[in-house]
Design an enzyme around this catalytic site. Structure first.
Site, PDB file in Angstrom:
ATOM      1  N   ASP A 108     -83.211-124.223  70.075  1.00 16.99           N
ATOM      2  CA  ASP A 108     -81.775-124.239  69.327  1.00 16.99           C
ATOM      3  C   ASP A 108     -81.388-125.755  69.110  1.00 16.99           C
ATOM      4  O   ASP A 108     -81.488-126.416  69.920  1.00 16.99           O
ATOM      5  CB  ASP A 108     -80.702-123.487  69.914  1.00 16.99           C
ATOM      6  CG  ASP A 108     -79.961-122.463  69.265  1.00 16.99           C
ATOM      7  OD1 ASP A 108     -79.644-122.895  68.061  1.00 16.99           O
ATOM      8  OD2 ASP A 108     -79.777-121.294  69.574  1.00 16.99           O
ATOM      9  N   ASP A 157     -78.786-124.241  64.030  1.00 18.86           N
ATOM     10  CA  ASP A 157     -77.150-123.385  64.239  1.00 18.86           C
ATOM     11  C   ASP A 157     -76.172-123.865  63.173  1.00 18.86           C
ATOM     12  O   ASP A 157     -76.017-124.867  63.068  1.00 18.86           O
ATOM     13  CB  ASP A 157     -76.856-123.914  65.630  1.00 18.86           C
ATOM     14  CG  ASP A 157     -75.643-123.217  65.983  1.00 18.86           C
ATOM     15  OD1 ASP A 157     -75.498-122.169  66.442  1.00 18.86           O
ATOM     16  OD2 ASP A 157     -74.452-123.755  66.100  1.00 18.86           O
ATOM     17  N   GLU A 195     -79.823-120.972  60.340  1.00 16.83           N
ATOM     18  CA  GLU A 195     -78.628-119.843  60.381  1.00 16.83           C
ATOM     19  C   GLU A 195     -78.024-120.134  59.452  1.00 16.83           C
ATOM     20  O   GLU A 195     -77.057-121.267  59.557  1.00 16.83           O
ATOM     21  CB  GLU A 195     -77.771-119.849  61.716  1.00 16.83           C
ATOM     22  CG  GLU A 195     -77.046-118.957  61.942  1.00 16.83           C
ATOM     23  CD  GLU A 195     -75.761-119.075  63.040  1.00 16.83           C
ATOM     24  OE1 GLU A 195     -75.138-118.175  63.283  1.00 16.83           O
ATOM     25  OE2 GLU A 195     -75.343-120.266  63.223  1.00 16.83           O
ATOM     26  N   HIS A 228     -77.810-112.743  69.313  1.00 14.82           N
ATOM     27  CA  HIS A 228     -76.772-112.873  70.290  1.00 14.82           C
ATOM     28  C   HIS A 228     -75.329-113.007  69.704  1.00 14.82           C
ATOM     29  O   HIS A 228     -74.453-113.123  70.604  1.00 14.82           O
ATOM     30  CB  HIS A 228     -77.001-114.034  71.097  1.00 14.82           C
ATOM     31  CG  HIS A 228     -76.790-115.167  70.250  1.00 14.82           C
ATOM     32  ND1 HIS A 228     -77.675-115.683  69.013  1.00 14.82           N
ATOM     33  CD2 HIS A 228     -75.951-116.432  70.258  1.00 14.82           C
ATOM     34  CE1 HIS A 228     -77.343-116.766  68.516  1.00 14.82           C
ATOM     35  NE2 HIS A 228     -76.145-117.377  69.179  1.00 14.82           N
ATOM     36  N   ASP A 229     -75.040-112.871  68.473  1.00 18.22           N
ATOM     37  CA  ASP A 229     -74.008-112.980  68.099  1.00 18.22           C
ATOM     38  C   ASP A 229     -73.380-111.813  67.464  1.00 18.22           C
ATOM     39  O   ASP A 229     -72.214-111.495  66.771  1.00 18.22           O
ATOM     40  CB  ASP A 229     -73.758-113.885  66.841  1.00 18.22           C
ATOM     41  CG  ASP A 229     -73.955-115.483  67.154  1.00 18.22           C
ATOM     42  OD1 ASP A 229     -73.500-115.643  68.263  1.00 18.22           O
ATOM     43  OD2 ASP A 229     -74.550-116.249  66.370  1.00 18.22           O
TER      44      ASP A 229
HETATM   45  C1  GLC Z   1     -73.769-119.989  65.569  1.00 21.53           C
HETATM   46  C2  GLC Z   1     -74.220-119.488  67.175  1.00 21.53           C
HETATM   47  C3  GLC Z   1     -73.245-118.963  67.797  1.00 21.53           C
HETATM   48  C4  GLC Z   1     -72.003-120.129  68.039  1.00 21.53           C
HETATM   49  C5  GLC Z   1     -71.832-120.968  66.865  1.00 21.53           C
HETATM   50  C6  GLC Z   1     -71.352-122.211  67.237  1.00 21.53           C
HETATM   51  O1  GLC Z   1     -73.299-119.146  64.684  1.00 21.53           O
HETATM   52  O2  GLC Z   1     -75.238-118.605  66.890  1.00 21.53           O
HETATM   53  O3  GLC Z   1     -73.257-118.254  68.918  1.00 21.53           O
HETATM   54  O4  GLC Z   1     -70.887-119.613  68.541  1.00 21.53           O
HETATM   55  O5  GLC Z   1     -72.957-121.190  66.095  1.00 21.53           O
HETATM   56  O6  GLC Z   1     -72.249-123.061  67.586  1.00 21.53           O
END
Ligand code: GLC
Ligand code: CA
Length: 566
Positions: free
Chosen positions: A98, A200, A257, A329-330
């Site tokens: 990540d 991310d 993402e 995971h979100d």
């Molecule tokens: C992304 C991650 C999430 C995190 C956010 C801040 O959306 O997937 O879990 O809280 O970024 O890093």
């Protein structure tokens, strides 16, 4: 499309805290992952993305990094990491890390130095700005609630920017020194032998540098920070530079993402000239959302789900690949999110599996998805760890909901649903740990676990294995990986059908997205069943031929993959 090594593979996301505990302290770790590599290999996955394992104070579960070059001790050591890379390689598994570089942790030495001397070198690593007479510079709301601005301790009118929690200060990408530090770190990890990165929250690295107010969108007088993304220009320059300087020399796999991108700009993100190899397709996940908060969300209907996928494939397939997910995971568990309550069973879970695995793009499974793990029932807000759920709970309360109503409304969306321990067996704590898990397991582990499903032919796990194997099958992979996706039987309600037209084979996916049986008719003269989600219970589906048509009686939630014969 130019072929890439990752195109035909299946990927899998590990949330390391909850995957497998190797030393009994209740927290998943690298030793635990190594232990389970054979399981992943048997499943058929060849790319594994691990959520952050770097040193972190865990305010946002590792997405707040205090040292990019160190493994957090709860996960193990750098030696464990090297061992993981070695063992993964032996099994032909590519490890993806990540990359969290929109922000770091407030405990990172850069931020600590910035605090000491906000006007010095490290002050310029962050967005530190003067406020308006002691008030924040502008009215943007952070993703986790409250202003994106936090006062710099010891100063009356100096603020730093954080799009997420206040312990996650945003890095100033406008500063070339920051960018070089980041590229250096990326190269360091790629040198170690990782295959690439998941990026991310990456769209946030470019801000609307005017830092001005927008009309408030809630009673708190603030406006969603994402609003500024509509005006932020130039993110591609940063991303192309990063690609050139850090990823390309290593032919790294990169997956972004990316929420809130402009659809007409897709070509700038994926495909031959894009800044990434792939991005996640979040379009089904956006359905039912509300500006007001999670409490105001609407359930997703089968037709909405289907149409979202149709639309994103139409947008993307001539450009490049997106990654298909039903959860991460979100997100809540895909089966709890996309199937109506009361209709979540192994048949309907297999249908979702089939859709997600046969849709054009790179399939990404999230740990536990392969056994059909479901949302957890939270009985009290004290059982919740996730920073985002806690915020949304307060938003619901502030909007007049009672505590039990608010709990029910927000826990359906809670990120903790996906973060409960992986259910390996029906041993105590689901076989995840010999200690006490950091987050309580889902009580249904007695019924839903790997051990029970591993040797059962009609289990969800066995079905995923079949789907993954089919994707790799030399006979059909060209159609499954590269075949054009075209909607079929769109006039049917609660149904999802689509063709995958390869150069050699044409496949047809039929998914009866409802509990009621139905008979569907396709305008084809000959077909053969490649996969039938109900064959173990009710025997292979029947194809009833009549002239140039075929009628197919289908069970509720049945999934069929046909090969069309001309
Ligand atoms: C992304 C991650 C999430 C995190 C956010 C801040 O959306 O997937 O879990 O809280 O970024 O890093
Ligand atoms: Ca551990």
């Amino acid at each position: 499309m130019k072929k890439k090594w990752w195109h035909g593979k299946t990927a899998y996301q590990i949330y390391p805290k909850s995957f497998k505990d190797g030393n009994g302290d209740g927290i998943g770790d690298l030793r635990g992952i190594i232990e389970k590599l054979d399981y992943l290999k048997e499943l058929g996955v060849e790319i594994v993305w691990i959520s952050p394992i770097y040193q972190s104070p865990f305010v946002d579960q590792g997405y707040d990094i205090s040292d990019y070059y160190a493994i957090d001790p709860v996960f193990g050591t750098m030696d464990d990491m090297d061992k993981l890379l070695l063992e993964a390689k032996k099994r032909n598994i590519n490890i993806v890390m990540d990359l969290v570089v929109n922000h770091c942790s407030d405990q990172h030495e850069w931020f600590q130095k910035a605090l000491k001397d906000p006007y010095g070198k490290y002050g310029k690593y962050f967005y530190i700005m003067e406020g308006k007479n002691g008030n924040p510079p502008c009215n943007w709301r952070s993703y986790f609630g409250g202003s994106v601005w936090e006062k710099l301790p010891g100063y009356n009118n100096l603020f730093y920017l954080h799009m997420f929690a206040k312990e996650q200060p945003d890095l100033n990408w406008e500063n070339p020194e920051v960018r070089q530090e980041i590229y250096k770190m990326i190269r360091w990890w790629l040198e170690k032998g990782i295959a690439g990165f998941r990026l991310d929250a990456i769209i946030n690295i470019k801000k609307d540098l005017r830092f001005q107010d927008f009309p408030a969108d809630r009673a708190d007088g603030l406006c969603a920070g994402t609003k500024m993304l509509q005006y932020a220009e130039g993110v591609h320059e940063f991303l192309q530079e990063m690609k050139r300087e850090a990823f390309e020399p290593y032919q790294a796999f990169t997956i972004g993402e990316l929420f809130d991108f402009r659809p007409e700009e897709l070509e700038r993100y994926i495909g031959g000239h894009g800044c990434f190899e792939a991005i996640f397709d979040f379009s089904p996940h956006m359905l039912g959302g509300s500006k007001k908060g999670w409490y105001d969300r609407k359930p997703v209907t089968p037709n909405e789900f289907r149409d979202a996928i149709y639309a994103s494939k139409e947008l993307s397939q001539d450009i490049g690949m997106m990654a298909n997910i039903i959860e991460n995971h979100d997100e809540p568990r895909g089966v709890s999110h996309y199937l109506p309550e009361g209709e979540i069973n192994e048949t309907s879970k297999k249908m979702l599996a089939g859709i997600s695995m046969m849709t054009y793009g790179l399939p990404f499974l999230y740990q536990g998805q392969e056994i059909g793990m479901t949302n957890k029932e939270f009985r009290s807000i004290d059982e919740v760890d996730d920073i985002s759920t806690l915020d949304e709970y307060h938003v619901a309360l502030a909007n007049g909901f009672k505590e039990d109503e608010a709990l029910k409304l927000v826990t359906g969306m809670s990120r903790d649903n996906a973060r409960t321990p992986m259910q390996w067996s029906d041993a105590p704590h689901a076989g995840f740990t010999e200690g006490t898990p950091w987050l309580a397991e889902n009580e249904n582990y007695h019924d839903i676990n790997v051990k029970e499903q591993q040797n059962r032919k009609d289990s969800v796990l066995s079905f995923y294995k079949e789907l993954i194997a089919l994707r790799k099958n030399p006979e059909y992979s060209e159609a499954i990986v590269y075949g054009q996706q075209m909607p079929a039987l769109t006039e049917l309600k609660n149904f999802m059908g689509f063709y995958r037209r390869g150069n050699i084979h044409t496949l047809l996916v039929l998914a009866n997205y409802q509990s009621k049986k139905r008979t569907v008719t396709i305008n084809e003269s000959a077909a053969q069943i490649l996969l039938d989600s109900c064959s173990e219970e009710s025997g292979m589906a029947k194809l009833i031929k009549a002239e140039n048509r075929i009628q197919i009686p289908m069970e509720g939630y049945q999934f069929l993959l046909l090969e069309i014969k001309e």
